[in-house]
Write a protein that holds these residues in place. Structure first.
Motif, PDB file in Angstrom:
ATOM      1  N   MET A   1     -13.833  34.937 -27.905  1.00 31.20           N
ATOM      2  CA  MET A   1     -15.132  35.357 -27.387  1.00 31.20           C
ATOM      3  C   MET A   1     -14.965  35.983 -26.010  1.00 31.20           C
ATOM      4  O   MET A   1     -14.182  35.499 -25.197  1.00 31.20           O
ATOM      5  N   ARG A   2     -15.689  37.056 -25.763  1.00 30.81           N
ATOM      6  CA  ARG A   2     -15.722  37.676 -24.442  1.00 30.81           C
ATOM      7  C   ARG A   2     -17.128  37.501 -23.856  1.00 30.81           C
ATOM      8  O   ARG A   2     -18.132  37.744 -24.546  1.00 30.81           O
ATOM      9  N   VAL A   3     -17.173  37.076 -22.591  1.00 31.00           N
ATOM     10  CA  VAL A   3     -18.449  36.922 -21.892  1.00 31.00           C
ATOM     11  C   VAL A   3     -18.361  37.694 -20.580  1.00 31.00           C
ATOM     12  O   VAL A   3     -17.470  37.450 -19.763  1.00 31.00           O
ATOM     13  N   ASP A   4     -19.275  38.646 -20.394  1.00 27.20           N
ATOM     14  CA  ASP A   4     -19.385  39.390 -19.141  1.00 27.20           C
ATOM     15  C   ASP A   4     -20.548  38.820 -18.356  1.00 27.20           C
ATOM     16  O   ASP A   4     -21.665  38.699 -18.883  1.00 27.20           O
ATOM     17  N   ILE A   5     -20.303  38.459 -17.106  1.00 29.77           N
ATOM     18  CA  ILE A   5     -21.341  37.893 -16.246  1.00 29.77           C
ATOM     19  C   ILE A   5     -21.643  38.877 -15.129  1.00 29.77           C
ATOM     20  O   ILE A   5     -20.738  39.306 -14.406  1.00 29.77           O
ATOM     21  N   ILE A   6     -22.906  39.249 -14.999  1.00 27.93           N
ATOM     22  CA  ILE A   6     -23.344  40.166 -13.947  1.00 27.93           C
ATOM     23  C   ILE A   6     -24.022  39.341 -12.858  1.00 27.93           C
ATOM     24  O   ILE A   6     -24.998  38.638 -13.118  1.00 27.93           O
ATOM     25  N   SER A   7     -23.512  39.452 -11.639  1.00 25.67           N
ATOM     26  CA  SER A   7     -23.949  38.566 -10.566  1.00 25.67           C
ATOM     27  C   SER A   7     -24.070  39.297  -9.244  1.00 25.67           C
ATOM     28  O   SER A   7     -23.324  40.236  -8.963  1.00 25.67           O
ATOM     29  N   VAL A   8     -24.980  38.827  -8.413  1.00 27.38           N
ATOM     30  CA  VAL A   8     -25.117  39.314  -7.041  1.00 27.38           C
ATOM     31  C   VAL A   8     -24.137  38.581  -6.123  1.00 27.38           C
ATOM     32  O   VAL A   8     -23.680  39.133  -5.125  1.00 27.38           O
ATOM     33  N   VAL A   9     -23.801  37.345  -6.477  1.00 27.08           N
ATOM     34  CA  VAL A   9     -22.896  36.534  -5.664  1.00 27.08           C
ATOM     35  C   VAL A   9     -21.761  36.010  -6.561  1.00 27.08           C
ATOM     36  O   VAL A   9     -21.715  34.821  -6.885  1.00 27.08           O
ATOM     37  N   PRO A  10     -20.857  36.860  -6.981  1.00 23.08           N
ATOM     38  CA  PRO A  10     -19.806  36.457  -7.922  1.00 23.08           C
ATOM     39  C   PRO A  10     -18.903  35.350  -7.405  1.00 23.08           C
ATOM     40  O   PRO A  10     -18.285  34.636  -8.203  1.00 23.08           O
ATOM     41  N   GLN A  32     -12.595  34.972 -22.964  1.00 26.67           N
ATOM     42  CA  GLN A  32     -12.345  35.936 -21.887  1.00 26.67           C
ATOM     43  C   GLN A  32     -13.628  36.079 -21.085  1.00 26.67           C
ATOM     44  O   GLN A  32     -14.678  36.406 -21.641  1.00 26.67           O
ATOM     45  N   VAL A  33     -13.544  35.796 -19.795  1.00 27.83           N
ATOM     46  CA  VAL A  33     -14.715  35.904 -18.922  1.00 27.83           C
ATOM     47  C   VAL A  33     -14.436  36.988 -17.883  1.00 27.83           C
ATOM     48  O   VAL A  33     -13.429  36.939 -17.179  1.00 27.83           O
ATOM     49  N   VAL A  34     -15.342  37.958 -17.800  1.00 29.42           N
ATOM     50  CA  VAL A  34     -15.222  39.039 -16.829  1.00 29.42           C
ATOM     51  C   VAL A  34     -16.467  39.024 -15.959  1.00 29.42           C
ATOM     52  O   VAL A  34     -17.591  39.120 -16.471  1.00 29.42           O
ATOM     53  N   VAL A  35     -16.276  38.885 -14.653  1.00 30.30           N
ATOM     54  CA  VAL A  35     -17.400  38.825 -13.717  1.00 30.30           C
ATOM     55  C   VAL A  35     -17.569  40.191 -13.054  1.00 30.30           C
ATOM     56  O   VAL A  35     -16.590  40.792 -12.588  1.00 30.30           O
ATOM     57  N   SER A 102     -22.071  30.080 -29.814  1.00 32.37           N
ATOM     58  CA  SER A 102     -20.630  29.887 -29.945  1.00 32.37           C
ATOM     59  C   SER A 102     -20.046  30.695 -31.100  1.00 32.37           C
ATOM     60  O   SER A 102     -18.821  30.867 -31.178  1.00 32.37           O
ATOM     61  N   LEU A 103     -20.893  31.187 -31.990  1.00 31.87           N
ATOM     62  CA  LEU A 103     -20.439  31.981 -33.132  1.00 31.87           C
ATOM     63  C   LEU A 103     -20.396  33.478 -32.820  1.00 31.87           C
ATOM     64  O   LEU A 103     -19.971  34.274 -33.657  1.00 31.87           O
ATOM     65  N   LYS A 104     -20.845  33.859 -31.623  1.00 37.16           N
ATOM     66  CA  LYS A 104     -20.874  35.270 -31.245  1.00 37.16           C
ATOM     67  C   LYS A 104     -19.504  35.718 -30.741  1.00 37.16           C
ATOM     68  O   LYS A 104     -18.643  34.910 -30.411  1.00 37.16           O
ATOM     69  N   GLU A 105     -19.328  37.032 -30.662  1.00 33.55           N
ATOM     70  CA  GLU A 105     -18.063  37.587 -30.181  1.00 33.55           C
ATOM     71  C   GLU A 105     -18.158  38.109 -28.750  1.00 33.55           C
ATOM     72  O   GLU A 105     -17.234  37.917 -27.961  1.00 33.55           O
ATOM     73  N   ASN A 106     -19.267  38.783 -28.429  1.00 31.03           N
ATOM     74  CA  ASN A 106     -19.411  39.386 -27.100  1.00 31.03           C
ATOM     75  C   ASN A 106     -20.803  39.097 -26.545  1.00 31.03           C
ATOM     76  O   ASN A 106     -21.809  39.384 -27.213  1.00 31.03           O
ATOM     77  N   LEU A 107     -20.845  38.552 -25.342  1.00 33.94           N
ATOM     78  CA  LEU A 107     -22.113  38.234 -24.692  1.00 33.94           C
ATOM     79  C   LEU A 107     -22.131  38.793 -23.274  1.00 33.94           C
ATOM     80  O   LEU A 107     -21.102  38.838 -22.603  1.00 33.94           O
ATOM     81  N   ILE A 108     -23.309  39.191 -22.829  1.00 29.77           N
ATOM     82  CA  ILE A 108     -23.534  39.524 -21.424  1.00 29.77           C
ATOM     83  C   ILE A 108     -24.512  38.496 -20.865  1.00 29.77           C
ATOM     84  O   ILE A 108     -25.573  38.256 -21.451  1.00 29.77           O
ATOM     85  N   LEU A 109     -24.149  37.879 -19.739  1.00 31.35           N
ATOM     86  CA  LEU A 109     -25.044  36.964 -19.034  1.00 31.35           C
ATOM     87  C   LEU A 109     -25.473  37.630 -17.737  1.00 31.35           C
ATOM     88  O   LEU A 109     -24.640  37.922 -16.879  1.00 31.35           O
ATOM     89  N   LEU A 110     -26.746  37.878 -17.606  1.00 31.55           N
ATOM     90  CA  LEU A 110     -27.308  38.515 -16.425  1.00 31.55           C
ATOM     91  C   LEU A 110     -27.940  37.455 -15.532  1.00 31.55           C
ATOM     92  O   LEU A 110     -28.875  36.756 -15.949  1.00 31.55           O
ATOM     93  N   CYS A 111     -27.414  37.320 -14.322  1.00 30.24           N
ATOM     94  CA  CYS A 111     -27.907  36.316 -13.386  1.00 30.24           C
ATOM     95  C   CYS A 111     -29.012  36.909 -12.517  1.00 30.24           C
ATOM     96  O   CYS A 111     -28.789  37.906 -11.825  1.00 30.24           O
TER      97      CYS A 111
END
Length: 228
Positions: A1-10, A32-35, A102-111
């Protein structure tokens, strides 16, 4: 799973991602987590990402342009199952939602940050909105970490004992039963005899009864008609 997190304060995300379960999940190649620092997409010389709200009022609002630029760049590189915005007025995050994600492949989390994001972001980019509780945080980073941790531990191969995640509280709609370890007696308090009996069926029944009773006492809202 890949999760991209978009943040103002990484920087808030750095330590949790380098320790414990989230670190192990990444090292094992299961996660895989990419901030992404939203300021990298800011406007003008000063990388502006927020502005005063139309109509007045206290606080600042994240502008749409940087968020659109970041999300659209990511979406041009791969398909995402969900673009999730962490917000107090979102859908309540539950174990059932964690199981689903948990069954997904790619997620974006927007903070979110400040007073939140421009409404046009929510209307056009976000596919799901999640809240970890009825309270307000200074930003969505802590909420994103809660969601990420709850989801990551459900990915096969992350936990050493896969069955552990399946027997957690809320998985069966109930709180978990009490757990004991050695010593068998501590300061006059003894481990229930059934747990030392070796009778696995009796232990299973005892845990079911204890889980139901604990839920009845502490979270009666979880009990549906068939459990009562």
């Amino acid at each position: 799973m890949r999760v991209d997190i978009i943040s103002v304060v990484p920087g808030v995300l750095e330590s949790p991602l380098r320790h414990g379960l989230l670190r192990r999940a990444q090292e094992r190649g299961k996660l895989q987590v990419v901030v992404h620092n939203l300021r990298d997409y800011g406007i003008g010389r000063y990388r502006q990402i927020d502005d005063y709200p139309y109509g007045g009022g206290a606080g600042m609002v994240l502008r749409p342009e940087p968020i659109f630029a970041c999300v659209e760049r990511l979406q041009a590189e791969r398909n995402y199952d969900e673009v999730i915005y962490l917000t107090p007025d979102g859908e309540r995050f539950t174990q059932a939602v964690a199981n689903e994600l948990s069954l997904k492949e790619n997620l974006i989390l927007l903070c979110g940050h400040y007073k939140g994001v421009d409404e046009r972001v929510r209307q056009s980019l976000v596919s799901r909105e999640l809240s970890i509780g009825d309270y307000v945080l200074s930003g969505g980073e802590l909420a994103a970490l809660v969601v990420l941790d709850a989801v990551a531990r459900l990915i096969p191969g992350v936990l050493g004992d896969a069955e552990s995640a399946l027997t957690d509280s809320f998985q069966a709609g109930l709180l978990d039963a009490p757990w004991y370890t050695r010593p068998a007696e501590f300061r006059g308090m003894r481990v229930p005899e059934v747990l030392r009996s070796g009778d696995h069926e009796a232990i299973r029944r005892w845990r079911e009864v204890q889980a139901l009773e604990r839920t009845r006492q502490r979270r009666p809202d979880l009990l549906d008609a068939e459990n009562v």
